[in-house]
Scaffold this motif. Structure first.
Motif, mmCIF file in Angstrom:
data_model
loop_
_atom_site.group_PDB
_atom_site.id
_atom_site.type_symbol
_atom_site.label_atom_id
_atom_site.label_comp_id
_atom_site.label_asym_id
_atom_site.label_seq_id
_atom_site.Cartn_x
_atom_site.Cartn_y
_atom_site.Cartn_z
ATOM 1 N N LEU A 83 0.837 -1.209 0.000
ATOM 2 C CA LEU A 83 0.000 0.000 0.000
ATOM 3 C C LEU A 83 0.868 1.254 0.000
ATOM 4 C CD1 LEU A 83 -2.804 -1.121 2.501
ATOM 5 C CD2 LEU A 83 -2.887 -1.122 -0.001
ATOM 6 N N HIS A 84 2.058 1.120 -0.580
ATOM 7 C CA HIS A 84 3.016 2.210 -0.739
ATOM 8 C C HIS A 84 3.618 2.682 0.586
ATOM 9 C CE1 HIS A 84 4.572 4.405 -4.171
ATOM 10 N NE2 HIS A 84 4.736 5.460 -3.407
ATOM 11 N N LEU A 85 3.541 1.841 1.625
ATOM 12 C CA LEU A 85 4.196 2.202 2.888
ATOM 13 C C LEU A 85 5.699 2.345 2.675
ATOM 14 C CD1 LEU A 85 3.981 2.473 6.081
ATOM 15 C CD2 LEU A 85 4.732 0.089 6.111
ATOM 16 N N GLU A 86 6.291 1.344 2.034
ATOM 17 C CA GLU A 86 7.730 1.347 1.786
ATOM 18 C C GLU A 86 7.989 2.064 0.453
ATOM 19 O OE1 GLU A 86 6.702 -2.792 3.626
ATOM 20 O OE2 GLU A 86 5.863 -1.498 2.076
ATOM 21 N N GLY A 87 7.630 3.332 0.406
ATOM 22 C CA GLY A 87 7.620 4.083 -0.841
ATOM 23 C C GLY A 87 8.934 4.090 -1.592
ATOM 24 N N LYS A 88 10.051 4.185 -0.880
ATOM 25 C CA LYS A 88 11.359 4.258 -1.522
ATOM 26 C C LYS A 88 11.812 2.906 -2.079
ATOM 27 C CE LYS A 88 11.989 8.587 -0.202
ATOM 28 N NZ LYS A 88 12.067 9.713 -1.141
ATOM 29 N N LEU A 89 11.124 1.830 -1.708
ATOM 30 C CA LEU A 89 11.475 0.494 -2.193
ATOM 31 C C LEU A 89 10.624 0.051 -3.377
ATOM 32 C CD1 LEU A 89 11.935 -1.438 1.190
ATOM 33 C CD2 LEU A 89 13.727 -0.664 -0.348
ATOM 34 N N LEU A 110 -5.941 -7.235 1.291
ATOM 35 C CA LEU A 110 -7.100 -6.771 2.046
ATOM 36 C C LEU A 110 -8.207 -6.273 1.123
ATOM 37 C CD1 LEU A 110 -5.183 -4.767 4.812
ATOM 38 C CD2 LEU A 110 -6.055 -7.109 4.974
ATOM 39 N N ASP A 111 -9.430 -6.313 1.622
ATOM 40 C CA ASP A 111 -10.584 -5.785 0.892
ATOM 41 C C ASP A 111 -10.461 -4.262 0.859
ATOM 42 O OD1 ASP A 111 -13.020 -4.911 -0.040
ATOM 43 O OD2 ASP A 111 -14.235 -6.075 1.371
ATOM 44 N N LYS A 112 -10.203 -3.710 -0.328
ATOM 45 C CA LYS A 112 -9.943 -2.277 -0.448
ATOM 46 C C LYS A 112 -11.145 -1.430 -0.022
ATOM 47 C CE LYS A 112 -5.821 -2.811 -2.323
ATOM 48 N NZ LYS A 112 -5.796 -4.261 -2.590
ATOM 49 N N SER A 113 -12.337 -1.992 -0.118
ATOM 50 C CA SER A 113 -13.529 -1.215 0.248
ATOM 51 C C SER A 113 -13.586 -0.928 1.741
ATOM 52 C CB SER A 113 -14.797 -1.950 -0.191
ATOM 53 O OG SER A 113 -14.991 -3.133 0.561
ATOM 54 N N THR A 114 -12.801 -1.649 2.534
ATOM 55 C CA THR A 114 -12.795 -1.444 3.988
ATOM 56 C C THR A 114 -11.658 -0.526 4.438
ATOM 57 O OG1 THR A 114 -11.361 -3.339 4.507
ATOM 58 C CG2 THR A 114 -13.720 -3.770 4.267
ATOM 59 N N LEU A 115 -10.766 -0.172 3.518
ATOM 60 C CA LEU A 115 -9.602 0.615 3.890
ATOM 61 C C LEU A 115 -9.914 2.117 3.931
ATOM 62 C CD1 LEU A 115 -6.758 -1.157 1.849
ATOM 63 C CD2 LEU A 115 -7.588 -1.638 4.170
ATOM 64 N N ILE A 116 -9.063 2.860 4.617
ATOM 65 C CA ILE A 116 -9.197 4.310 4.726
ATOM 66 C C ILE A 116 -8.479 4.954 3.552
ATOM 67 C CG2 ILE A 116 -8.617 6.339 6.129
ATOM 68 C CD1 ILE A 116 -8.755 4.477 8.593
ATOM 69 N N GLY A 117 -9.173 5.794 2.819
ATOM 70 C CA GLY A 117 -8.611 6.417 1.630
ATOM 71 C C GLY A 117 -7.535 7.440 1.949
ATOM 72 N N SER A 118 -6.616 7.611 1.001
ATOM 73 C CA SER A 118 -5.559 8.608 1.147
ATOM 74 C C SER A 118 -5.088 9.043 -0.231
ATOM 75 C CB SER A 118 -4.375 8.043 1.934
ATOM 76 O OG SER A 118 -3.256 8.910 1.825
ATOM 77 N N ASP A 119 -5.191 10.323 -0.517
ATOM 78 C CA ASP A 119 -4.716 10.848 -1.789
ATOM 79 C C ASP A 119 -3.198 10.978 -1.822
ATOM 80 O OD1 ASP A 119 -7.279 11.081 -2.792
ATOM 81 O OD2 ASP A 119 -7.538 13.132 -2.045
ATOM 82 N N LEU A 211 0.232 15.383 13.561
ATOM 83 C CA LEU A 211 0.811 16.680 13.232
ATOM 84 C C LEU A 211 1.378 16.715 11.812
ATOM 85 C CD1 LEU A 211 1.611 19.516 14.112
ATOM 86 C CD2 LEU A 211 3.651 18.558 15.202
ATOM 87 N N GLN A 212 1.974 15.607 11.362
ATOM 88 C CA GLN A 212 2.627 15.593 10.057
ATOM 89 C C GLN A 212 1.788 14.970 8.948
ATOM 90 O OE1 GLN A 212 6.800 14.393 11.933
ATOM 91 N NE2 GLN A 212 6.966 14.646 9.738
ATOM 92 N N GLY A 213 0.580 14.565 9.235
ATOM 93 C CA GLY A 213 -0.200 13.897 8.210
ATOM 94 C C GLY A 213 0.171 12.424 8.120
ATOM 95 N N LEU A 214 -0.247 11.764 7.036
ATOM 96 C CA LEU A 214 -0.084 10.311 6.913
ATOM 97 C C LEU A 214 1.355 9.870 6.717
ATOM 98 C CD1 LEU A 214 -3.089 9.173 4.720
ATOM 99 C CD2 LEU A 214 -2.574 8.440 7.036
ATOM 100 N N SER A 215 2.178 10.682 6.097
ATOM 101 C CA SER A 215 3.550 10.281 5.818
ATOM 102 C C SER A 215 4.529 11.210 6.500
ATOM 103 C CB SER A 215 3.823 10.284 4.314
ATOM 104 O OG SER A 215 5.190 10.024 4.055
ATOM 105 N N THR A 216 5.647 10.647 6.968
ATOM 106 C CA THR A 216 6.680 11.466 7.597
ATOM 107 C C THR A 216 7.532 12.181 6.556
ATOM 108 O OG1 THR A 216 8.100 9.511 7.660
ATOM 109 C CG2 THR A 216 6.830 10.024 9.643
ATOM 110 N N VAL A 217 7.250 11.938 5.275
ATOM 111 C CA VAL A 217 7.975 12.653 4.225
ATOM 112 C C VAL A 217 7.648 14.140 4.279
ATOM 113 C CG1 VAL A 217 8.251 12.915 1.726
ATOM 114 C CG2 VAL A 217 8.089 10.633 2.734
#
Length: 302
Positions: A83-89, A110-119, A211-217
């Motif tokens: 789910l793009h957690l390991e974005g640099k990999l 996972l069933d994508k319909s149950t996941l929390i969306g993120s742009d 405070l930083q949103g979904l990603s620490t980037v």
């Protein structure tokens, strides 16, 4: 340039089609500490596991080294969160997927319909899914399935290990629920360094603010700090939390902003979000981490 070298090494190494075992055991490579702990529990003594990331490592920012490439090439199976957690990999895994093996992205099961969306993420979903224990059970089942396919001789062992581990996750759910029920609903507001706890909030009725949103980037700016400090004062929030894989300076700046307006807010402790604690500690396991986080949150907010 380094990225190009890594991709070239992958191409060259995979042309060898090397899928050897060490001591007759499957060679497994994992990314995050949560996935490493999970795979060890399911594989037990029948696999060799090498985790790329250690305690306190931020998976959002992690880049593969040449040493990592060697481990990946020698693996029989690669498990990662996805789910793009390991974005640099992602580039590395994409290259592998087109070569001789396909890394297993557990989050994609996972069933994508149950996941929390993120742009923000390329997957379009919040990737911090391990904070829903039900999802982690599904991860366990997938790991058992893959290991059994790769090593059918020990399939019954993997099945028994998975059943035992899922039973422990059931017990964890019951314990967590009982602990959280001691905290009044109006006090269930969790303020942390970044938005890693949305699935936790959804599962246990917490309002979660990072405070930083979904990603620490992304870095928190002055305006973010001021806005959140006003929210803390308005909601009379007693404690805020740092995270082990995120520099604590942002939360300390938030605390200072609240105090500059004549109010007090405590730093309630350190939570484990994108990585487990040190190996050999209670927090160094998924179950121990989850229980520790819940106890820390509830005790500080009461």
């Amino acid at each position: 340039m380094k990225k190009l070298i890594v991709l070239v090494l992958i191409t060259i190494c995979f042309s060898c089609k090397n899928e050897t075992k060490s001591n007759g055991k499957l060679n497994i490579v994992t990314t995050t500490t949560m996935i490493t702990d999970l795979v060890k529990n399911i594989g037990g003594d029948y696999i060799n596991v090498q985790g790329l990331m250690g305690s306190g490592v931020d998976p959002h920012l992690y880049k593969a080294s040449e040493g990592d490439v060697t481990k990946l090439v020698e693996a029989n199976v690669i498990f990662y969160s996805g789910l793009h957690l390991e974005g640099k990999l992602v580039d590395v895994f994409d290259k592998m997927g087109s070569a001789t093996k396909t890394p297993i992205a557990l989050g994609e099961e996972l069933d994508k319909s149950t996941l929390i969306g993120s742009d923000y993420f390329a997957s379009n979903y919040d990737p911090h899914v391990w904070f829903n224990i039900e999802y982690f059970k599904q991860f366990a089942s997938k790991v058992e399935e893959v290991l059994s396919e790769k090593d059918p001789v020990h399939a019954e062992n993997y099945k028994a290990n998975a059943e035992s581990y899922i039973a422990k996750l059931d017990a964890l759910q019951a314990k967590v629920k009982a602990t959280i029920e001691t905290l009044p609903e109006e006090k269930r507001i969790l303020v942390t360094a970044h938005d890693a706890f949305n699935y936790f909030g959804k599962a246990y009725d917490f309002e979660v603010v990072g405070l930083q949103g979904l990603s620490t980037v992304t870095e928190a700016g002055v305006q973010d700090v001021q806005k959140l400090s006003a929210f803390i004062i308005d909601k009379k929030i007693k404690a805020i939390f740092v995270e082990s894989s995120v520099p604590k300076r942002t939360i300390e700046a938030l605390q200072a902003a609240v105090k500059s307006k004549g109010h007090d807010v405590e730093i309630g402790g350190t939570l484990y979000s994108d990585a487990l604690g040190n190996a050999g500690t209670v927090e160094g396991t998924y179950i121990g981490m989850f229980e520790y986080n819940v106890n820390t949150i509830v005790n500080a907010l009461k």
